[in-house]
Design an enzyme around this catalytic site. Structure first.
Site, PDB file in Angstrom:
ATOM      1  N   MET A  30       0.879  -1.132   0.004  1.00 40.65           N
ATOM      2  CA  MET A  30      -0.027   0.032  -0.239  1.00 40.65           C
ATOM      3  C   MET A  30       0.979   1.066   0.064  1.00 40.65           C
ATOM      4  SD  MET A  30      -3.449  -0.784   2.012  1.00 40.65           S
ATOM      5  CE  MET A  30      -3.144  -0.561   3.594  1.00 40.65           C
ATOM      6  N   ALA A  32       3.981   3.919   1.096  1.00 41.00           N
ATOM      7  CA  ALA A  32       4.569   4.477   2.309  1.00 41.00           C
ATOM      8  C   ALA A  32       5.775   3.343   2.768  1.00 41.00           C
ATOM      9  CB  ALA A  32       3.545   4.707   3.356  1.00 41.00           C
ATOM     10  N   LEU A  33       6.732   3.121   1.861  1.00 36.01           N
ATOM     11  CA  LEU A  33       7.364   1.861   1.965  1.00 36.01           C
ATOM     12  C   LEU A  33       8.666   2.231   3.031  1.00 36.01           C
ATOM     13  CD1 LEU A  33       8.414   1.025  -1.666  1.00 36.01           C
ATOM     14  CD2 LEU A  33       6.516   0.377  -0.298  1.00 36.01           C
ATOM     15  N   HIS A  34       8.963   1.074   3.745  1.00 36.38           N
ATOM     16  CA  HIS A  34       9.986   1.066   4.788  1.00 36.38           C
ATOM     17  C   HIS A  34      10.700  -0.331   4.598  1.00 36.38           C
ATOM     18  CE1 HIS A  34       7.392  -2.015   6.533  1.00 36.38           C
ATOM     19  NE2 HIS A  34       6.444  -0.950   6.773  1.00 36.38           N
ATOM     20  N   HIS A  37       9.133  -3.460   3.801  1.00 37.08           N
ATOM     21  CA  HIS A  37       8.802  -3.648   2.348  1.00 37.08           C
ATOM     22  C   HIS A  37      10.103  -4.097   1.606  1.00 37.08           C
ATOM     23  CE1 HIS A  37       5.489  -0.733   3.598  1.00 37.08           C
ATOM     24  NE2 HIS A  37       4.769  -1.805   3.050  1.00 37.08           N
ATOM     25  N   ASP A 151       2.029  -9.423   9.175  1.00 39.40           N
ATOM     26  CA  ASP A 151       0.580  -9.539   8.845  1.00 39.40           C
ATOM     27  C   ASP A 151       0.201 -10.985   8.892  1.00 39.40           C
ATOM     28  OD1 ASP A 151      -0.214  -6.521   8.916  1.00 39.40           O
ATOM     29  OD2 ASP A 151       1.385  -6.681   7.300  1.00 39.40           O
ATOM     30  N   GLN A 154      -2.900 -12.546   7.855  1.00 40.84           N
ATOM     31  CA  GLN A 154      -3.304 -11.905   6.577  1.00 40.84           C
ATOM     32  C   GLN A 154      -2.653 -12.899   5.713  1.00 40.84           C
ATOM     33  OE1 GLN A 154      -3.178  -7.898   5.074  1.00 40.84           O
ATOM     34  NE2 GLN A 154      -1.294  -8.649   4.227  1.00 40.84           N
TER      35      GLN A 154
HETATM   36  P1  AMP Z   1       1.455  -2.896   3.551  1.00 38.13           P
HETATM   37  O1  AMP Z   1       1.938  -1.679   2.502  1.00 38.13           O
HETATM   38  O2  AMP Z   1       1.224  -2.553   4.805  1.00 38.13           O
HETATM   39  O3  AMP Z   1       0.049  -3.508   2.912  1.00 38.13           O
HETATM   40  O4  AMP Z   1       2.308  -4.127   3.549  1.00 38.13           O
HETATM   41  C1  AMP Z   1       2.823  -4.729   2.203  1.00 38.13           C
HETATM   42  C2  AMP Z   1       3.448  -6.085   2.595  1.00 38.13           C
HETATM   43  O5  AMP Z   1       4.665  -5.784   3.476  1.00 38.13           O
HETATM   44  C3  AMP Z   1       2.645  -6.866   3.406  1.00 38.13           C
HETATM   45  O6  AMP Z   1       2.882  -8.399   2.866  1.00 38.13           O
HETATM   46  C4  AMP Z   1       3.234  -6.782   4.912  1.00 38.13           C
HETATM   47  O7  AMP Z   1       3.008  -8.016   5.713  1.00 38.13           O
HETATM   48  C5  AMP Z   1       4.706  -6.728   4.505  1.00 38.13           C
HETATM   49  N1  AMP Z   1       5.380  -5.895   5.665  1.00 38.13           N
HETATM   50  C6  AMP Z   1       4.724  -4.718   6.507  1.00 38.13           C
HETATM   51  N2  AMP Z   1       5.449  -4.352   7.419  1.00 38.13           N
HETATM   52  C7  AMP Z   1       6.564  -5.192   7.581  1.00 38.13           C
HETATM   53  C8  AMP Z   1       7.361  -5.531   8.382  1.00 38.13           C
HETATM   54  N3  AMP Z   1       7.843  -4.885   9.356  1.00 38.13           N
HETATM   55  N4  AMP Z   1       8.459  -6.554   7.984  1.00 38.13           N
HETATM   56  C9  AMP Z   1       8.304  -7.419   7.128  1.00 38.13           C
HETATM   57  N5  AMP Z   1       7.214  -7.142   6.309  1.00 38.13           N
HETATM   58  C10 AMP Z   1       6.337  -6.257   6.210  1.00 38.13           C
END
Ligand code: AMP
Length: 287
Positions: A30, A32-34, A37, A151, A154
């Site tokens: 979604m 807002a990458l960190h 991601h 998640d 999920q």
């Molecule tokens: P999101 O953008 O929050 O929907 O996350 C996209 C993907 O990144 C999903 O598969 C999340 O489970 C994964 N994700 C989010 N935060 C982390 C994290 N801290 N470590 C590893 N994967 C993550």
């Protein structure tokens, strides 16, 4: 790195790769990458010839009182991060491309797996996730799709829908990336005020202490109750849940879980001020 906005363009590009016999990995996000991601992108980069990522803030997985409008968006920054991580193609559609005005289909996982824990706290959330992930998988038809264990529920819901709908994709779960103090990286961490940010690592600490107690022979119900108290003491309010479950099904552990070699998973969700945080940790089977 190429950026496409339409399903037709995405399909055209991926068809070229598949025809050339290349293995394609997909990382849905979604934005807002960190670094969490980025870990998924790196793993995709390592294991497939072509890496495709998506940026789509999916309105259908936000409840009416949730933060869809406020969810952080930084497409320019995300595209730079994706390019540096070796992404070949980014699919960043507008809402109407994914959900045309006459869109009328939902994918709902009907087992308890999707109605407990996050499903209980956030009605409709997993149907929103299942619907968009099914669409992205069918649009891209990747060989491999990567999701984070951050998640965890999920990830299990996605494995279920991929099995049930015979979607020909391998689903890989990737370990949670954390700050040095244990806080799981999340796009929502930026909403924590300074004082909340200082308290936030207590979520991972409580899960870790619970895992240690279980490994030392404590019973799951006692560990869960202690976890709730620990989070309340640290200023989390409300604590939506702190549970010890079967890692494979997320159902409660049977009394003989140790002798049956069932692996437990500790999962928690709680709010600090206006920000809801979730986290989970695993424990080796039967410990
Ligand atoms: P999101 O953008 O929050 O929907 O996350 C996209 C993907 O990144 C999903 O598969 C999340 O489970 C994964 N994700 C989010 N935060 C982390 C994290 N801290 N470590 C590893 N994967 C993550």
């Amino acid at each position: 790195m190429e950026v496409v906005r339409s399903v037709a363009e995405l399909r055209r590009r991926l068809l070229d790769w598949r025809t050339a016999g290349e293995r394609v990995a997909l990382v849905p996000t979604m934005g807002a990458l960190h670094a969490g991601h980025v870990s998924l992108l790196s793993r995709g980069r390592e294991t497939a010839g072509r890496l495709c990522a998506t940026i789509f803030v999916n309105p259908r997985q936000f409840g009416p009182t949730e933060d869809f409008a406020r969810y952080p968006r930084d497409e320019a920054g995300d595209l730079e991060t994706m390019a540096s991580a070796g992404t070949d193609l980014v699919f960043a559609p507008a809402i109407r491309e994914v959900y045309p005005a006459d869109f009328a289909t939902e994918v709902r996982v009907t087992s308890e797996l999707a109605s407990i824990l996050e499903g209980g706290a956030r009605p409709g959330f997993f149907t929103g996730v299942a619907t968009v992930v099914t669409k992205l998988l069918l649009q891209a038809l990747p060989d491999l799709a990567l999701f984070g264990e951050k998640d965890y529920q999920q990830l299990l819901v996605i494995r279920q829908l991929v099995r049930d709908l015979d979607i020909p994709v391998e689903v890989a779960g990737c370990p949670t990336v954390r700050e040095a103090d244990g806080l799981a990286l999340s796009s929502r961490n930026r909403f924590l005020a300074d004082q909340e940010r200082r308290r936030a690592p207590a979520l991972h600490a409580a899960l870790g202490e619970g895992a240690d107690a279980l490994a030392g022979g404590a019973d799951p119900a006692g560990v869960a109750a202690a976890g709730v108290s620990r989070l309340r003491d640290a200023g989390f309010d409300p604590v939506d849940y702190f549970e010890v479950r079967d890692a494979a099904t997320l159902m409660p552990l049977p009394a003989d879980w140790r002798s049956r070699g069932i692996a437990p998973r500790l999962l928690a969700a709680a709010r600090l001020g206006g920000t809801r945080l979730i986290d989970n940790v695993g424990l080796a089977a039967g410990r």
